[in-house]
Structures are given as structure tokens and as C-alpha cells.
Design a protein around this motif. Structure first.
Motif, PDB file in Angstrom:
ATOM      1  N   GLU A 439      49.932 132.210  16.186  1.00 57.05           N
ATOM      2  CA  GLU A 439      51.382 132.278  15.933  1.00 57.05           C
ATOM      3  C   GLU A 439      51.677 133.115  14.697  1.00 57.05           C
ATOM      4  N   TYR A 440      51.872 134.413  14.914  1.00 56.50           N
ATOM      5  CA  TYR A 440      52.168 135.311  13.789  1.00 56.50           C
ATOM      6  C   TYR A 440      52.881 136.540  14.326  1.00 56.50           C
ATOM      7  N   SER A 441      53.535 137.283  13.442  1.00 60.33           N
ATOM      8  CA  SER A 441      54.190 138.543  13.822  1.00 60.33           C
ATOM      9  C   SER A 441      53.946 139.544  12.707  1.00 60.33           C
ATOM     10  N   ILE A 442      54.630 140.695  12.775  1.00 66.09           N
ATOM     11  CA  ILE A 442      54.300 141.785  11.838  1.00 66.09           C
ATOM     12  C   ILE A 442      54.603 141.417  10.385  1.00 66.09           C
ATOM     13  N   LYS A 443      55.490 140.451  10.164  1.00 61.83           N
ATOM     14  CA  LYS A 443      55.842 140.102   8.774  1.00 61.83           C
ATOM     15  C   LYS A 443      54.978 138.975   8.213  1.00 61.83           C
ATOM     16  N   TRP A 444      54.205 138.348   9.076  1.00 59.74           N
ATOM     17  CA  TRP A 444      53.516 137.094   8.688  1.00 59.74           C
ATOM     18  C   TRP A 444      52.595 137.315   7.490  1.00 59.74           C
ATOM     19  N   LEU A 445      51.787 138.363   7.509  1.00 60.25           N
ATOM     20  CA  LEU A 445      50.776 138.534   6.441  1.00 60.25           C
ATOM     21  C   LEU A 445      51.448 138.659   5.077  1.00 60.25           C
ATOM     22  N   GLU A 446      52.466 139.546   5.019  1.00 60.12           N
ATOM     23  CA  GLU A 446      53.056 139.834   3.700  1.00 60.12           C
ATOM     24  C   GLU A 446      54.080 138.786   3.278  1.00 60.12           C
ATOM     25  N   GLU A 447      54.696 138.102   4.267  1.00 58.57           N
ATOM     26  CA  GLU A 447      55.730 137.127   3.875  1.00 58.57           C
ATOM     27  C   GLU A 447      55.217 135.691   3.843  1.00 58.57           C
ATOM     28  N   LYS A 448      54.182 135.390   4.650  1.00 55.74           N
ATOM     29  CA  LYS A 448      53.718 133.997   4.727  1.00 55.74           C
ATOM     30  C   LYS A 448      52.359 133.826   4.057  1.00 55.74           C
ATOM     31  N   PHE A 449      51.437 134.686   4.409  1.00 55.93           N
ATOM     32  CA  PHE A 449      50.029 134.442   4.033  1.00 55.93           C
ATOM     33  C   PHE A 449      49.712 134.902   2.609  1.00 55.93           C
ATOM     34  N   LEU A 450      50.010 136.169   2.301  1.00 54.21           N
ATOM     35  CA  LEU A 450      49.607 136.702   0.988  1.00 54.21           C
ATOM     36  C   LEU A 450      50.294 135.996  -0.182  1.00 54.21           C
ATOM     37  N   PRO A 451      51.605 135.674  -0.071  1.00 52.04           N
ATOM     38  CA  PRO A 451      52.260 135.005  -1.207  1.00 52.04           C
ATOM     39  C   PRO A 451      51.632 133.647  -1.527  1.00 52.04           C
ATOM     40  N   ASN A 452      50.943 133.042  -0.528  1.00 52.30           N
ATOM     41  CA  ASN A 452      50.338 131.722  -0.782  1.00 52.30           C
ATOM     42  C   ASN A 452      48.843 131.794  -1.095  1.00 52.30           C
ATOM     43  N   LEU A 453      48.352 133.029  -1.299  1.00 49.99           N
ATOM     44  CA  LEU A 453      46.911 133.169  -1.592  1.00 49.99           C
ATOM     45  C   LEU A 453      46.603 132.608  -2.977  1.00 49.99           C
TER      46      LEU A 453
END
Ligand code: MV4
Length: 453
Positions: A439-453
Motif C-alpha cells: 500500500e504505497y504511491s508515488i508520494k509515500w517515500l518522501e511524505e510517509k517513510f523518509l520523514p519518520n526515519l
């Protein structure tokens, strides 16, 4: 296999890195001698060591070496190469290069210069795609001439809209306008950025899709009108338009959707009279596909299609370029299992700052389902002049769950030291719940995943 066709005498590979190695391996499997080219910064690179011959074509700077058309043609003529494979990036989608290669009586392993040119201009690409029956993002019918024209078109389409450079692609020179008030500035900066980046300020407008997935379909055509598609690849996990993680098939598509978009793509490829390997890029949102671009070259992520279909795409590409027929019918293309590609870059997994330098420890993973397309080795010095991709980890599993598990196993085994690499990033990615659920789309990495690294 048509037997009256002579194989290529020698293939010059006009590229570097993993794709140069990949083409070299395919040529080896076809018993075709290879010439690699390298800049003076790549003297110790694997594609130099493993080619039958290698020619130094200039200094580190790409414009003086890998983009130096005269040097590449001279290298081909001097070594007697009768075919040139452009690889990925560099001159692989440069129609002038394809024309010059052909003018010297050398086969360009790729589509015609006309198709490269048509698809390189995103306005003509959309026109061609529409005529070939592909679904488009609602947008302007051609280039936008003025701010008044932009306003009129935007009103027809409905905000938000996105302004794109006709000579762009890969995300460069795109501007979003959410309201008419934002339009003049967005339009002006899109044009000036396009002019600065591509020497062409032609722009067009599309309805802005807020949260699509990026799905691409692999197509394949020979010079006898045979066309097949080789399924799709999910490419939504990107950072600043650089793909990091791809998988095949897409976890978002149903069997029916897969069959529909595959057929639409191969029918369009046939209607275009296209030759060779091609990738048709779509945005996918709310069950709808929208054509955005067609890439007229081999893609970095092609190995996941190879794992699922069992085909060697580069061998097939070389055979097609040499006038051979596609022996497979669409019904013969069987998709088995699931594949994932993790791009391992020489960069910090937190800051993404490039991390070139000497590799003292290189321990690749192995075991069932693991393929490592790597250009580095123990003692190799990663140069700072080129993109940071140093290894592709490609994993096959009987299904997506098994593939995810194997990918985790492979990443846990993988050691590259002391430089920074994205291995640590992929270890966190592969055990993320959204990724596990697909469950992801083109914005997921930069808006969901990376900010929570
Ligand atoms: C879009 C879009 C939303 N709506 N077009 C970016 C690269 C180029 N291939 C086209 N891109 C986009 N076009 C419309 N009408 C969003 C993007 C986009 C994107 C597309 C695919 C993968 C990653 C992306 C990241 C940012 C924007």
C-alpha cells in the motif's frame, strides 16, 4: 530463429556501470565479441575488465567521454564494431546519436531515430499515444502558447493542474498550480526552467493527479510486426524522481487490469510501428491508467521482468536489432512468481549525500532467488563523477510474501564497507508495514517513510 541472418560481428557498448556489464553478459551469451568504452576515471571498472576490448574515449567528465559522439563513433570504426548498444541514460534516447550511428553503417540497438524523437518530445509523445489508443491524463491538446491559453485550458481541465516541459521527462521542469491565482507564476517558472534545462521552453498542461502510482509496461516489437508485452513493473518508490525499489508484478493490479493494460500497450506499440524494447509509463489512480511517457530504451529495472518471465531481455533486444523475429507469441509469455529490485547506491541512507571511495569489504548475498548485478568489487574505488548506483539486488520468490522474506535475507547478508550505501535504507523499507501490504504511491517515500526515519 531465422537462420539466414548473420550475427553481429562485434558490439560496442556506449555506456558504463551496471548496464554496460549487463549488455556485455548478453553479448557473451550470444557469442558476440564486445568493445567497451571508458573514461579515464573508469580504467579499473568491471565493464573494462570483462569486455573483449576496451577503448578510453576521454576524461572523467561525461560530456567529454560517455556523451562524446565523435569519440564513440571513432571507437566503433577503429575496432570494427558493426553494432552499438547505447545502454540507459547518456545517449540512449538521443535521436541524433542514433542517426549518426546509422549513417556510419553501424546498427543502433534500439528503435528508429524517428520513434526516439517522437517520444522524447512529450507533446508529440502524447499525440502519438492518443492516436495509438492509449488513455491520457486530461490535458491541453498540444503545447501552451501563452498565459491566456494556459488559463483557458486550465479552466477546461479543472484545478489542480500540472505544467510540464515538452523536452522534459523524469520529473524535471514540472510545476503544479492549485488555483488560477497560482497559474501565472507556475507557468512562468516552468517555461524558464525548461529553457534553462533543455534549451526549449515549450510546455503543456495536464490535470494534476494527487496521489497516483507509477506503473510501467514492458513492450517488445520486431521488424515483422510481431509485438508482445512482458507485463508491468511497479515503480512508485522514488526519491526526487530517482527510483529506489521496484517490483513485478504490481501489488495494486488485478489479473483483469493487468491483461487490459498489457493489451492496450502492445496494440499501441504495434500501431506505432515501433521496433525493439520499449517501456510505456502510466500513472494509475482509482483504477484508471493514464499514459505519461514512453521510454525508448532498456530500463535499469528490467531484471525484475526477466525474473518473472524467464526471458533475457537484452539478448532478445540484440537479436531483434539484428533482424531476427520474436519467436514467442503472447500466449507463450508466462508470468511466474514475484520479483523485487533494490537499487544500492553509494550514498548515505539518511542524507543521500554521495559516498564515493574505496571498497575494502564487498560481500554479496546468495542462495535461492538472489541475483546481484554489481559493478563493484573488493578494492574498487567508486568514482565521484557519475550517478551513485553501484549494485542492483534482484530477488525472486514464488509469491510476494516469499520475495519480501528473501529480500530481507539478502539485505542482511550484504556487506559493502567502508563507504555509505542504501543497504541500510532498504533494510528499513523491506520490513515497513505499508510496503509489506503493497500500500504505497508515488508520494509515500518522501511524505510517509523518509520523514519518520
Ligand atoms: C504527473 C504527476 C501527477 N499528475 N502528471 C514525474 C516524472 C514524470 N514521469 C511525470 N511525473 C509526474 N507526472 C500528472 N498529470 C506526478 C508525477 C510525479 C511522479 C510520477 C511518477 C513517479 C514519481 C513521481 C514523483 C513526482 C511526480
Amino acid at each position: 530463429m531465422k537462420t539466414d541472418i548473420k550475427p553481429f560481428k562485434k558490439i560496442l557498448i556506449a555506456n558504463r556501470g551496471d548496464v554496460a556489464l549487463r549488455v556485455l553478459r548478453a553479448a557473451r551469451d550470444l557469442k558476440i565479441p564486445t568493445v567497451s568504452v571508458h573514461s579515464s576515471a573508469d580504467n579499473e571498472a568491471m565493464h573494462v575488465k570483462l569486455a573483449d576490448e576496451s577503448v578510453c574515449i576521454g576524461p572523467a567528465k561525461s560530456s567529454d567521454s560517455y556523451l562524446n559522439i565523435q569519440a564513440l563513433i571513432s571507437a566503433a570504426l577503429l575496432t570494427g564494431a558493426d553494432a552499438i548498444h547505447p545502454g540507459v541514460g547518456f545517449l540512449s534516447e538521443n535521436a541524433d546519436f542514433a542517426e549518426i550511428v546509422k549513417a556510419h553503417g553501424i546498427t543502433f540497438i534500439g528503435p528508429s531515430p524517428e520513434h526516439i524523437r517522437t517520444m522524447g518530445d512529450k507533446v508529440s509523445a502524447k499525440k502519438a499515444a492518443k492516436n495509438a489508443g492509449l488513455p491520457l491524463v486530461p490535458g491541453s491538446d498540444g503545447a501552451i502558447e501563452s498565459i491566456e491559453h494556459a488559463k483557458k485550458e486550465a479552466l477546461k481541465i479543472g484545478y489542480p493542474i500540472i505544467i510540464k516541459a515538452a523536452s522534459g521527462g523524469g520529473g524535471r521542469g514540472m510545476k503544479v498550480a492549485n488555483t488560477e491565482t497560482e497559474l501565472p507564476e507556475a507557468f512562468g517558472s516552468a517555461r524558464s526552467e525548461a529553457k534553462a534545462a533543455f534549451g526549449d521552453d515549450t510546455v503543456y498542461i495536464e490535470k494534476y493527479l494527487k496521489n497516483p502510482r507509477h506503473i510501467e509496461v514492458q513492450v517488445f516489437a520486431d521488424s515483422y510486426g510481431n509485438v508482445i508485452h512482458l507485463g508491468e513493473r511497479e515503480c512508485s518508490i522514488q526519491r526526487r524522481h530517482q527510483k529506489l525499489f521496484e517490483e513485478c508484478p504490481s501489488p495494486a493490479l488485478s489479473v483483469k487490469e493487468r491483461q487490459i493494460i498489457g493489451e492496450l500497450s502492445s496494440n499501441a506499440t504495434k500501431q506505432l510501428g515501433y521496433l525493439g524494447l520499449g517501456t510505456i509509463e502510466y500513472l494509475y489512480e482509482n483504477g484508471e491508467f493514464y499514459f505519461i511517457e514512453m521510454n525508448t530504451r532498456l530500463q535499469v529495472e528490467h531484471p525484475i521482468t526477466e525474473m518473472v518471465t524467464g526471458l533475457d531481455l537484452v539478448c532478445e533486444q540484440i537479436k531483434i536489432a539484428n533482424g531476427q523475429k520474436i519467436t514467442l507469441k503472447q500466449k507463450d509469455v508466462v508470468f511466474n512468481g514475484h520479483a523485487i529490485e533494490c537499487r544500492i547506491n553509494a550514498e548515505s541512507p539518511e542524507t543521500f549525500i554521495p559516498s564515493p571511495g574505496k571498497i575494502n569489504t564487498f560481500h554479496p548475498p546468495g542462495g535461492p532467488g538472489i541475483r546481484v548485478d554489481s559493478t563493484v568489487y573488493q578494492g574498487y574505488e567508486v568514482p565521484p563523477f557519475y550517478d551513485s548506483l553501484i549494485t542492483k539486488l534482484i530477488v525472486y520468490g514464488k509469491d510476494r510474501e516469499n520475495c519480501l522474506l528473501r529480500t530481507q535475507r539478502a539485505l542482511d547478508e550484504f556487506i559493502i564497507e567502508p563507504i555509505d550505501t542504501s543497504i541500510e535504507l532498504h533494510k528499513k523499507l523491506i520490513c515497513n508495514e505499508d510496503i509489506k501490504r503493497g500500500e504505497y504511491s508515488i508520494k509515500w517515500l518522501e511524505e510517509k517513510f523518509l520523514p519518520n526515519l
